[in-house]
Structures are given as C-alpha cells and as structure tokens.
Design an enzyme around this catalytic site. Structure first.
Site, short mmCIF file in Angstrom:
data_model
loop_
_atom_site.label_atom_id
_atom_site.label_comp_id
_atom_site.label_asym_id
_atom_site.label_seq_id
_atom_site.Cartn_x
_atom_site.Cartn_y
_atom_site.Cartn_z
N TYR A 284 -19.74 1.00 -6.02
CA TYR A 284 -19.08 0.81 -4.77
C TYR A 284 -19.88 1.13 -3.63
O TYR A 284 -19.73 0.54 -2.63
CB TYR A 284 -18.13 2.32 -4.98
CG TYR A 284 -17.13 2.69 -3.95
CD1 TYR A 284 -15.75 2.07 -3.71
CD2 TYR A 284 -17.63 3.44 -2.86
CE1 TYR A 284 -15.19 2.46 -2.79
CE2 TYR A 284 -16.65 3.94 -1.70
CZ TYR A 284 -15.40 3.33 -1.74
OH TYR A 284 -14.81 3.75 -0.67
N ILE B 71 -11.19 11.15 2.64
CA ILE B 71 -9.77 10.91 3.30
C ILE B 71 -8.65 10.96 2.25
O ILE B 71 -9.05 10.65 1.25
CB ILE B 71 -9.72 9.42 4.04
CG1 ILE B 71 -10.83 9.04 4.98
CG2 ILE B 71 -8.52 9.46 4.66
CD1 ILE B 71 -11.22 10.06 6.10
P1 NAP Z 1 -5.82 3.48 -1.55
O1 NAP Z 1 -4.79 4.54 -1.30
O2 NAP Z 1 -6.47 3.50 -3.20
O3 NAP Z 1 -5.04 2.07 -1.43
C1 NAP Z 1 -5.94 0.77 -1.78
C2 NAP Z 1 -5.03 -0.30 -0.98
O4 NAP Z 1 -5.91 -1.40 -1.59
C3 NAP Z 1 -3.73 -0.62 -1.67
O5 NAP Z 1 -2.90 -1.17 -0.61
C4 NAP Z 1 -3.93 -1.65 -2.93
O6 NAP Z 1 -2.62 -2.43 -2.86
C5 NAP Z 1 -5.04 -2.30 -2.11
N1 NAP Z 1 -5.63 -3.43 -3.15
C6 NAP Z 1 -6.59 -2.81 -4.04
N2 NAP Z 1 -7.19 -3.94 -4.64
C7 NAP Z 1 -6.65 -4.91 -3.95
C8 NAP Z 1 -6.71 -6.47 -4.08
N3 NAP Z 1 -7.42 -6.94 -5.47
N4 NAP Z 1 -6.20 -7.32 -3.37
C9 NAP Z 1 -5.36 -6.92 -2.34
N5 NAP Z 1 -5.24 -5.38 -2.00
C10 NAP Z 1 -5.92 -4.54 -2.84
O7 NAP Z 1 -7.26 3.63 -0.83
P2 NAP Z 1 -7.55 4.09 0.54
O8 NAP Z 1 -8.08 5.60 0.20
O9 NAP Z 1 -6.45 3.87 1.51
O10 NAP Z 1 -8.82 3.14 0.85
C11 NAP Z 1 -8.84 2.12 1.94
C12 NAP Z 1 -10.21 1.53 1.99
O11 NAP Z 1 -10.92 2.80 2.48
C13 NAP Z 1 -11.06 1.26 0.83
O12 NAP Z 1 -11.64 0.13 1.15
C14 NAP Z 1 -11.89 2.29 0.44
O13 NAP Z 1 -12.91 1.92 -0.37
C15 NAP Z 1 -12.13 2.85 1.92
N6 NAP Z 1 -12.38 4.27 1.94
C16 NAP Z 1 -11.75 5.17 1.43
C17 NAP Z 1 -12.15 6.61 1.50
C18 NAP Z 1 -11.15 7.88 1.20
O14 NAP Z 1 -11.92 9.04 0.87
N7 NAP Z 1 -9.85 7.58 0.84
C19 NAP Z 1 -13.42 6.96 1.87
C20 NAP Z 1 -14.34 5.71 2.24
C21 NAP Z 1 -13.86 4.57 2.27
P3 NAP Z 1 -1.51 -2.00 -4.23
O15 NAP Z 1 -0.73 -0.96 -3.46
O16 NAP Z 1 -0.82 -3.51 -4.25
O17 NAP Z 1 -2.36 -1.78 -5.30
#
Ligand code: NAP
Length: 243
Positions: free
Chosen positions: A154, A187
């Site tokens: 990651y 987050i």
């Molecule tokens: P999340 O709640 O797990 O949601 C992930 C999203 O990505 C879902 O909409 C999922 O779609 C989609 N996804 C996963 N694989 C995919 C693929 N192959 N093609 C298209 N869509 C795909 O994640 P989140 O926490 O909102 O994170 C969003 C972004 O922020 C990510 O890039 C993550 O790395 C980054 N981020 C998050 C955090 C945190 O603390 N949450 C911190 C730093 C960075 P489905 O619903 O169809 O599965």
C-alpha cells in the site's frame, strides 16, 4: 456539460466526494467495482439533495473494463465531458513483507497505481484539449509519505501515485489542468473499521479519526476556480499526525 468521475464512489470517502459534487451542482459519475447496493444508495443520496448522478461500473485495475465503460458513456453523451477526475478507488491487503503473498502485492498496486494510469490516460486527451480548467485529484495516503509497517504494498502504491501526481502536473499545467494528491491519515470508513480506533486515535494530536466529509471538502476546494493555481501538491489531512 462538465461531469465529475469519482472512482470508488460507492462507499467511504468516495461517497462523500460524490455528495460534495452534487452540492456544488456538478453532475457525477459514481464508479464502483462490485457493491452495486452501496452505489445505488449513493445515487439515491445525490438525487435526494437535487443532484444528478449516474452509476458507472468498472474495475479500475482492468484496462479493458475502464476503456469500454468510458467509451460507452462518451458515445451516449457526445456533448458532455469529464472535467473533474477523482482517482479514489483503493484497497488494503496488509501483511508483513516477509509473509506477503505475491497476489496481495500486485492487487494493491493494480488498483491504486495501474487504476490511476488506466482511468487518467483515457480522460486526459479531452481534458487537455478543452483547456477548461480540468482537475485531477489522486487519493494517496499518509502511508505513501511516511511508510507504514505492514503496508509495504500500500505504501509503495501510494508513494508511486504521489510521484506520478507531481510528474503529470508538469505535463498538463500549460493546458490548465491541475493535478494534486490528497494524503489522508486515519479516516472513518469501511477500510479502517477493522482497526483498533480507540488505540490508534491516541496517536493523533486531534484525538480522533477524520470524517469522509472532511476529505470531500478538500476535494471540493481543489476543484473550485479558487484553487486554479495549485498543482503538483500533496495535501495532508490527518489531524496533525504527520506533516
Ligand atoms: P472504502 O470505504 O474501503 O471504499 C473503497 C471504494 O473503492 C469502494 O467504493 C470500492 O468499490 C472501490 N474499489 C475498490 N476496488 C476497486 C476497483 N478495483 N475498481 C473500482 N472501484 C474499486 O475505502 P475509503 O476508506 O473510502 O478509501 C478511499 C480512498 O482513500 C482509497 O484510495 C484509500 O486508499 C484512501 N485512503 C483512505 C484512508 C482511510 O483511513 N480510510 C486513509 C488514507 C487513504 P465497491 O463498493 O464496489 O467495493
């Protein structure tokens, strides 16, 4: 008509970003991979606040999937174009490096880094041709800046995304297309729900996890006219955890 495309718009940060665009009066394409129920819920939420949205299912890690979905949409919308792209789709497959299966290494790189490449390359020609202030926002992470143990895959993917952001920003600046990365800390979302929040929040000077809406507000600002001179930046949003 200028549209926004939010990859991974069905849950968490992506969902909040879709709602932000709706509040800004920008029609939004909600991309998702497999969770259609969640994506339909986002669609309903957007419509309930008077916004316009469409679902656009594709796997960002598949060039074929990305191309055919975007080409289909472009054929059906000859007068519209995607001016705002939020490369937000991401997954975690954490493990210590010495135990990490090859598949988990590749899966994480494929979604975050190759997904960014497939979607962005497909949309760039039109964004650059129009010179109408295109915006590309890449959802990186604190892990891509600091590196996190248990997350070599990651951290590598997010670190590479940051490098690509800085390079692409210089390629597109003369065409009035800005490219920036956002680096969230912890987050609240499905991605972090298995983490020990009570323990981890003690590490955060603000003593809490961030909310998806707080990240979405930053996306909204970066997509506004006021942010037109900001490009090639990585903006932290982490409650003071790291700078
Ligand atoms: P999340 O709640 O797990 O949601 C992930 C999203 O990505 C879902 O909409 C999922 O779609 C989609 N996804 C996963 N694989 C995919 C693929 N192959 N093609 C298209 N869509 C795909 O994640 P989140 O926490 O909102 O994170 C969003 C972004 O922020 C990510 O890039 C993550 O790395 C980054 N981020 C998050 C955090 C945190 O603390 N949450 C911190 C730093 C960075 P489905 O619903 O169809 O599965």
């Amino acid at each position: 008509m200028k549209y926004a495309l939010v990859t991974g718009g069905s849950r968490g940060i992506g969902k909040a970003v879709c709602l932000k665009f709706a509040q800004m009066g920008v029609p939004v394409l909600i991309n998702y991979h497999s969770n259609e129920t969640a994506a339909l819920d986002v669609l309903k939420c957007v419509q309930s606040i008077g916004g316009t949205a469409y679902l656009l299912q594709f796997d960002v890690a598949s060039e074929k999937d990305v191309s055919s979905a975007i080409e289909r949409w472009e054929d059906e919308h000859p007068d519209d174009y995607i001016a705002y792209l939020v490369n937000n789709a991401g997954i975690r497959k954490d493990n210590l490096m010495f135990m990490m299966p090859e598949k988990d290494w590749h899966d994480v790189i494929d979604v975050t880094l190759n997904g960014f490449y497939y979607v962005t390359r497909k949309l760039l020609p039109k964004m650059m041709m129009r010179r109408h202030g295109g915006r590309i926002i890449n959802m990186a992470s604190l892990s891509g800046l600091k590196g996190m143990p248990g997350q070599t895959n990651y951290s590598a993917a997010k670190g590479a995304l940051i490098g690509a952001t800085k390079a692409l920003a210089q390629e597109t600046a003369s065409r009035n297309v800005t490219v920036n990365a956002i680096a969230p800390g912890f987050i609240e979302s499905d991605m972090t729900k298995d983490l020990p929040q009570e323990e981890l929040k003690k590490l955060v000077p603000m003593n809490r996890f961030g909310r998806p809406e707080e990240v979405a507000a930053l996306v909204g600002f970066l997509c506004s006219d006021e942010a037109g001179y900001i490009t090639g930046e990585v903006i932290n949003i982490n409650g003071g955890l790291y700078s």
